[in-house]
Scaffold this motif. Structure first.
Motif, PDB file in Angstrom:
ATOM      1  N   GLU A   1       0.843  -1.182   0.000  1.00 39.14           N
ATOM      2  CA  GLU A   1       0.000   0.000   0.000  1.00 39.14           C
ATOM      3  C   GLU A   1       0.888   1.245   0.000  1.00 39.14           C
ATOM      4  N   TRP A   2       0.301   2.376  -0.342  1.00 41.14           N
ATOM      5  CA  TRP A   2       1.046   3.630  -0.270  1.00 41.14           C
ATOM      6  C   TRP A   2       1.399   3.920   1.185  1.00 41.14           C
ATOM      7  N   SER A   3       2.578   4.459   1.375  1.00 39.76           N
ATOM      8  CA  SER A   3       3.000   4.837   2.722  1.00 39.76           C
ATOM      9  C   SER A   3       2.158   6.007   3.222  1.00 39.76           C
ATOM     10  N   GLU A   4       2.256   6.266   4.517  1.00 43.54           N
ATOM     11  CA  GLU A   4       1.672   7.489   5.036  1.00 43.54           C
ATOM     12  C   GLU A   4       2.443   8.682   4.477  1.00 43.54           C
ATOM     13  N   ALA A   5       1.765   9.796   4.343  1.00 45.86           N
ATOM     14  CA  ALA A   5       2.383  10.973   3.734  1.00 45.86           C
ATOM     15  C   ALA A   5       3.486  11.538   4.639  1.00 45.86           C
ATOM     16  N   PHE A   6       4.616  11.831   4.034  1.00 46.70           N
ATOM     17  CA  PHE A   6       5.687  12.561   4.707  1.00 46.70           C
ATOM     18  C   PHE A   6       5.608  14.000   4.211  1.00 46.70           C
ATOM     19  N   THR A   7       5.384  14.921   5.134  1.00 47.42           N
ATOM     20  CA  THR A   7       5.192  16.321   4.766  1.00 47.42           C
ATOM     21  C   THR A   7       6.499  17.084   4.863  1.00 47.42           C
ATOM     22  N   LEU A   8       6.899  17.662   3.749  1.00 48.27           N
ATOM     23  CA  LEU A   8       8.102  18.484   3.697  1.00 48.27           C
ATOM     24  C   LEU A   8       7.685  19.947   3.638  1.00 48.27           C
ATOM     25  N   SER A   9       8.198  20.727   4.589  1.00 42.65           N
ATOM     26  CA  SER A   9       7.917  22.155   4.632  1.00 42.65           C
ATOM     27  C   SER A   9       9.245  22.898   4.592  1.00 42.65           C
ATOM     28  N   ALA A  10       9.519  23.551   3.480  1.00 45.59           N
ATOM     29  CA  ALA A  10      10.798  24.222   3.282  1.00 45.59           C
ATOM     30  C   ALA A  10      10.685  25.686   3.706  1.00 45.59           C
ATOM     31  N   SER A  11      11.624  26.134   4.545  1.00 46.33           N
ATOM     32  CA  SER A  11      11.681  27.541   4.952  1.00 46.33           C
ATOM     33  C   SER A  11      12.286  28.360   3.826  1.00 46.33           C
ATOM     34  N   THR A  12      11.623  29.470   3.506  1.00 44.54           N
ATOM     35  CA  THR A  12      12.083  30.289   2.390  1.00 44.54           C
ATOM     36  C   THR A  12      13.177  31.265   2.796  1.00 44.54           C
ATOM     37  N   ASP A  13      13.256  31.640   4.081  1.00 46.67           N
ATOM     38  CA  ASP A  13      14.272  32.589   4.528  1.00 46.67           C
ATOM     39  C   ASP A  13      15.578  31.862   4.829  1.00 46.67           C
ATOM     40  N   LYS A  14      16.650  32.389   4.283  1.00 51.83           N
ATOM     41  CA  LYS A  14      17.958  31.785   4.528  1.00 51.83           C
ATOM     42  C   LYS A  14      18.385  32.094   5.953  1.00 51.83           C
ATOM     43  N   PRO A  15      18.837  31.081   6.709  1.00 49.57           N
ATOM     44  CA  PRO A  15      19.227  31.326   8.099  1.00 49.57           C
ATOM     45  C   PRO A  15      20.506  32.160   8.175  1.00 49.57           C
ATOM     46  N   LYS A  16      20.672  32.830   9.310  1.00 53.22           N
ATOM     47  CA  LYS A  16      21.849  33.675   9.511  1.00 53.22           C
ATOM     48  C   LYS A  16      22.575  33.242  10.773  1.00 53.22           C
ATOM     49  N   ALA A  17      23.915  33.249  10.687  1.00 56.35           N
ATOM     50  CA  ALA A  17      24.728  32.903  11.856  1.00 56.35           C
ATOM     51  C   ALA A  17      24.801  34.097  12.802  1.00 56.35           C
ATOM     52  N   LYS A  18      25.023  33.783  14.080  1.00 55.38           N
ATOM     53  CA  LYS A  18      25.161  34.819  15.107  1.00 55.38           C
ATOM     54  C   LYS A  18      26.441  34.551  15.888  1.00 55.38           C
ATOM     55  N   LEU A  19      27.261  35.601  16.049  1.00 59.29           N
ATOM     56  CA  LEU A  19      28.547  35.486  16.739  1.00 59.29           C
ATOM     57  C   LEU A  19      28.497  36.314  18.020  1.00 59.29           C
ATOM     58  N   ARG A  20      28.949  35.715  19.109  1.00 62.85           N
ATOM     59  CA  ARG A  20      28.988  36.433  20.380  1.00 62.85           C
ATOM     60  C   ARG A  20      30.246  36.054  21.152  1.00 62.85           C
ATOM     61  N   THR A  21      30.663  36.966  22.048  1.00 62.56           N
ATOM     62  CA  THR A  21      31.812  36.737  22.915  1.00 62.56           C
ATOM     63  C   THR A  21      31.603  37.510  24.198  1.00 62.56           C
ATOM     64  N   ASP A  22      32.122  36.985  25.299  1.00 57.61           N
ATOM     65  CA  ASP A  22      32.013  37.675  26.583  1.00 57.61           C
ATOM     66  C   ASP A  22      33.106  38.714  26.759  1.00 57.61           C
ATOM     67  N   ASN A  23      34.152  38.644  25.955  1.00 56.53           N
ATOM     68  CA  ASN A  23      35.277  39.569  26.102  1.00 56.53           C
ATOM     69  C   ASN A  23      35.856  39.835  24.732  1.00 56.53           C
ATOM     70  N   THR A  24      36.027  41.083  24.392  1.00 60.24           N
ATOM     71  CA  THR A  24      36.552  41.439  23.081  1.00 60.24           C
ATOM     72  C   THR A  24      38.042  41.766  23.111  1.00 60.24           C
ATOM     73  N   THR A  25      38.652  41.598  24.264  1.00 61.10           N
ATOM     74  CA  THR A  25      40.078  41.921  24.381  1.00 61.10           C
ATOM     75  C   THR A  25      40.839  40.703  24.867  1.00 61.10           C
ATOM     76  N   VAL A  26      41.875  40.341  24.118  1.00 62.81           N
ATOM     77  CA  VAL A  26      42.719  39.216  24.506  1.00 62.81           C
ATOM     78  C   VAL A  26      43.728  39.720  25.534  1.00 62.81           C
ATOM     79  N   PRO A  27      43.714  39.138  26.715  1.00 65.16           N
ATOM     80  CA  PRO A  27      44.715  39.577  27.696  1.00 65.16           C
ATOM     81  C   PRO A  27      46.107  39.135  27.279  1.00 65.16           C
TER      82      PRO A  27
END
Length: 516
Positions: free
Chosen positions: A315-341
């Motif tokens: 028999e046919w399988s149960e439907a697998f639903t694919l939902s594609a996000s149209t917005d391209k994801p963006k990376a996020k960069l963070r640090t607790d300290n911006t100065t190297v001791p």
């Protein structure tokens, strides 16, 4: 010749009917003068077919209302009186003689012409006598074309453990029995024995056809169109996604796999897919790989069939639903300290929005090397999207996953500075040992060993929101409000000195500074 008077002597008038001692006639013939005896009796036999109740019986075999070109019909004439051998028989069609008088009571006719359609009667004449009888009328209709059998199926899919009903029929006729046939793509056609009914039930997949037969000699219809029947296996099939990420973005490449469960791993299968952009033909591949687009969103199903049985499938399988996000994801960069001791490092953390996505590997970049990712020679890589760096620079990151790799947008840039060991001091431009209120002074930020670099300066001072960025801090008309600690530091590109020691002005009403 028989004179009219002789013929009249044979008749007896009864009302408006004329009764012959040996046969009856109902027709005025007052203008006849003489008739040949045999012709006269034949004429009477013909005229008797105009409405009287008769006891002679004409039947046809087979007893069908219509016949097709090439079939045979047998006319049988019964007098229902005496022995069959006591009579001579003839058959008329539409009032005209078809078969002459003979001792044969049955005549077989092959239907070949449209003129064979019509009304048929038979006459019987007692041998050695002028006594005759005429039968009822039988209609025969000829259909010029050879009929084609019609095969219909209640459903073309046999359920698990069940069967389906096939029906063979021939339009506008009766008397048929049916022959059934089955074949596959790999086996030749065979007739299904012990099946002659109009309806049969089958539990085996294949290509079925039928035809009708009737009569003797046998007359065949044209073969029906083929009907393909498939049998359903009990194995369950499921659609799985690889990579199995909860969120898929437009532009990524994924693979959908059709998996046969419950023992299916020991069988060779063919697969069929149903989805927004997938083909429907059978294929030996159990997966389909594609680059996700907006049109890829939707339901995907698959089913399987054994390679050695083209007409049995799951028999046919149960439907697998694919939902594609149209917005391209963006990376996020963070640090607790911006100065190297001095002699140390700082930790940078990269993540991808939305946070519900997973499976990312992170790529790091510094300064102008926009296309070259950092390696283990440039940083210490941790397993949770973090790196430790001990070099100054402008850092950014992005995420990537899949094969081929799908990249997020780059993160914002984060500037990392490095603390240098150069000593920084705040000095008084004038070599005064004391400073009094009302005087004007200049403080200077001096960086030891900083020659040859262009420095920017940063000051901390009391009661001001906009300290200068130059190496000098000028105070006009010193007052008690200027009391407090003054410090500075310098930066050049991504290098940063430490803060100087404090230069303090005291809060005396007149004396605000006195050197030690």
């Amino acid at each position: 010749m028989v004179p009219l008077q002789t013929r009249q002597n044979l008749l007896e008038c009864q009302g408006d009917s004329l009764k012959l001692q040996h046969l009856c006639v109902r027709h005025p013939m007052t203008d006849l003068t003489a008739v040949e005896p045999r012709a006269f009796m034949d004429l009477l036999c013909t005229l008797l077919g105009t409405g009287h109740a008769q006891d002679a019986v004409l039947t046809i075999e087979p007893n069908w209302s219509s016949f097709f070109f090439g079939e045979f019909v047998t006319f049988k004439c019964d007098m229902n009186e005496g022995e069959d051998t006591d009579w001579e028989y003839k058959t008329n069609k539409d009032g005209r003689e078809l078969f002459r008088y003979s001792t044969i009571k049955e005549h077989t006719l092959e239907i070949k012409y449209s003129s064979h359609s019509g009304e048929y009667q038979c006459c019987g004449r007692r041998r050695g006598s002028s006594y005759t009888k005429i039968s009822n009328t039988v209609s025969v209709t000829m259909l010029a074309y050879r009929p084609r059998a019609t095969l219909t199926a209640g459903t073309k899919i046999i359920p698990v453990g069940g069967s389906v009903t096939l029906t063979c029929s021939v339009q506008s006729s009766d008397g048929w029995i049916f022959e059934w046939f089955r074949r596959t793509q790999t086996t030749s056609e065979v007739q299904i024995r012990d099946q002659q009914n109009r309806d049969i039930r089958v539990s085996e997949g294949g290509i079925y056809s039928c035809r009708g037969t009737r009569g003797n000699p046998v007359y065949y219809t044209d073969r029906s169109d083929d009907v393909t029947i498939e049998r359903t296996f009990s194995n369950k099939v499921v659609v799985k996604q690889q990579p199995n990420w909860p969120q898929i973005f437009r532009g990524e490449t994924i693979t959908l796999t059709c998996e046969v469960q419950e023992g299916g791993e020991t069988t060779e299968w063919w697969y069929e897919w149903r989805g927004p952009r997938t083909p429907t033909q059978w294929t030996h591949n159990n997966d389909v790989t594609f680059r996700v687009s907006e049109s890829s969103s939707g339901d995907y199903m698959c089913k399987s069939r054994r390679r050695d049985d083209s007409y049995s499938s799951t028999e046919w399988s149960e439907a697998f639903t694919l939902s594609a996000s149209t917005d391209k994801p963006k990376a996020k960069l963070r640090t607790d300290n911006t100065t190297v001791p001095v002699g140390g490092s700082v930790t940078l953390t990269c993540s991808v929005n939305p946070s519900s996505s997973s499976g990312w590997k992170y790529y790091w970049y510094r300064d102008e090397k926009s296309s070259e990712a950092l390696t283990t020679q440039d940083a210490v890589f941790h397993s949770n999207g973090q790196i430790s760096v001990s070099q100054e620079g402008l850092y950014r990151c992005r995420g990537g996953r899949g094969n081929p790799v799908y990249y997020t947008e780059d993160s914002q840039e984060v500037q990392i500075n490095m603390t240098v060991s150069n000593r920084t001091d705040v000095t008084l431009q004038h070599s005064w040992s004391q400073i009094f209120t009302g005087e004007t002074i200049t403080l200077r930020c001096e960086i030891q060993g900083g020659e040859g670099k262009v420095w920017k300066y940063e000051w901390t001072a009391p009661n001001t929101n906009s300290p200068p960025t130059s190496s000098e801090y000028r105070i006009s008309r010193v007052s008690v409000s200027h009391s407090g600690d003054y410090r500075c530091r310098g930066s050049s590109d991504y290098l940063l000195t430490g803060w100087s020691d404090a230069f303090r002005l005291t809060g005396s009403c007149e004396l605000v500074y006195e050197s030690n």
